[in-house]
Design an enzyme around this catalytic site. Structure first.
Site, PDB file in Angstrom:
ATOM      1  N   LYS A  75       1.843  -5.274   3.503  1.00  0.00           N
ATOM      2  CA  LYS A  75       1.035  -6.249   4.768  1.00  0.00           C
ATOM      3  C   LYS A  75       1.481  -7.247   4.239  1.00  0.00           C
ATOM      4  O   LYS A  75       1.350  -7.778   2.977  1.00  0.00           O
ATOM      5  CB  LYS A  75      -0.693  -6.552   5.355  1.00  0.00           C
ATOM      6  CG  LYS A  75      -0.546  -5.324   5.766  1.00  0.00           C
ATOM      7  CD  LYS A  75      -2.327  -5.173   5.855  1.00  0.00           C
ATOM      8  CE  LYS A  75      -2.333  -4.228   5.205  1.00  0.00           C
ATOM      9  NZ  LYS A  75      -4.338  -3.955   5.030  1.00  0.00           N
ATOM     10  N   ASP A 134      -5.955  -3.209  -4.947  1.00  0.00           N
ATOM     11  CA  ASP A 134      -6.243  -3.721  -3.917  1.00  0.00           C
ATOM     12  C   ASP A 134      -7.267  -3.604  -3.864  1.00  0.00           C
ATOM     13  O   ASP A 134      -8.451  -4.534  -3.784  1.00  0.00           O
ATOM     14  CB  ASP A 134      -5.078  -3.031  -3.221  1.00  0.00           C
ATOM     15  CG  ASP A 134      -6.256  -0.854  -3.378  1.00  0.00           C
ATOM     16  OD1 ASP A 134      -7.015  -1.020  -4.349  1.00  0.00           O
ATOM     17  OD2 ASP A 134      -5.863  -0.367  -2.666  1.00  0.00           O
ATOM     18  N   GLY A 156       0.905  -0.676   0.587  1.00  0.00           N
ATOM     19  CA  GLY A 156       0.087  -0.080  -0.078  1.00  0.00           C
ATOM     20  C   GLY A 156       0.264   1.342  -0.046  1.00  0.00           C
ATOM     21  O   GLY A 156       2.107   1.438  -0.170  1.00  0.00           O
TER      22      GLY A 156
END
Length: 259
Positions: A15, A104, A10
């Site tokens: 993550k 995403d 991101g």
């Protein structure tokens, strides 16, 4: 088939998870920089080699940095950089403008669709806050974009720099005090936080009406836990929707290749 790594790069955090062929999570973490994620994956690969790395990445330097670090680490795993497509797994279909649906958001929709023929409203609270509407038949109805809490702060703070200092994302309090602020910094923090929640309540309610049937709202992203108590509309936190979507895409890719 060995373990695979799932990585969500991101704008603010990276993550990652490592999953076994059965989908069990054997390791996970989050770092601010792509290099930290690669070091963690390299460490895990010493015990159990990775066969593939599936990546959802933002455009620009962070994605390029991750690719460079991964190549230098010499993990020997096949790398799959996901792109949003019009037709995805489990009957997912989107008419969103070509090249404009963030990967995403696409991965989160893939994860939502994998849960069955049910309408879902996906709210991803990150650097930007996105709302995506998914019909029960898998049709993506489109969505909404808003600046997240940090972007909202950064938009106004420079104009009030004589009374409000810059703020990093890590400096936000865990909970929002809803009382009126008695200084400009508190007033901006609380006004933007409650305003963002109010806007989302309106969009969620409108989307539920447009869907014409009861729809779950799934809340994900780095600010999900901060935002959830501020919402009046019912929403459930699903922490790792993007990574779940990457996992579904890895299985879909295997099925396509096998066919």
């Amino acid at each position: 088939m060995g373990d695979i790594a799932l990585v969500d790069i991101g704008s603010s955090r990276v993550k990652w998870q490592v999953r076994s062929p059965d989908g069990d999570v054997t390791g996970s973490g989050a770092t601010r920089e792509p290099a930290g994620c690669v070091r963690a994956l390299a460490s895990m690969a010493q015990a159990s080699p990775l066969t593939a790395v599936w990546v959802s990445r933002v455009t620009g330097d962070r994605g390029l940095e991750f690719s460079g670090e991964l190549a230098a680490a010499g993990l020997g795993a096949a790398v799959h950089a996901v792109q949003a497509v019009a037709v995805g797994p489990n009957g997912l279909h989107s008419d969103y403008a070509v090249g404009q649906l963030g990967v995403d958001r696409y991965c989160a929709l893939v994860a939502a669709r994998a849960c069955g023929d049910t309408p879902v409203i996906v709210v991803d609270a990150g650097t930007a806050v996105t709302v995506d509407v998914l019909h029960a038949d898998g049709q993506h109805a489109g969505g909404y974009l808003l600046p997240g809490r940090q972007l909202g702060w950064e938009a106004l703070q420079p104009r009030l720099a004589d009374r409000i200092a810059p703020r990093e994302a890590s400096q936000w309090p865990e909970d929002l005090d809803p009382a009126p602020g008695l200084n400009s910094a508190d007033a901006l923090e609380r006004g933007w936080g409650l305003g963002l929640a109010g806007a989302l309540d309106g969009l969620i309610a409108r989307s539920r009406t447009d869907l014409g049937e009861p729809a779950a709202c799934w809340l994900t992203g780095g600010d999900a836990y901060w935002l959830a108590p501020l919402l009046r509309e019912e929403a459930r936190i699903v922490p790792n929707l993007v990574l779940d979507g990457l996992w579904e895409l890895s299985r879909w890719d295997d099925a396509v290749c096998a066919g």
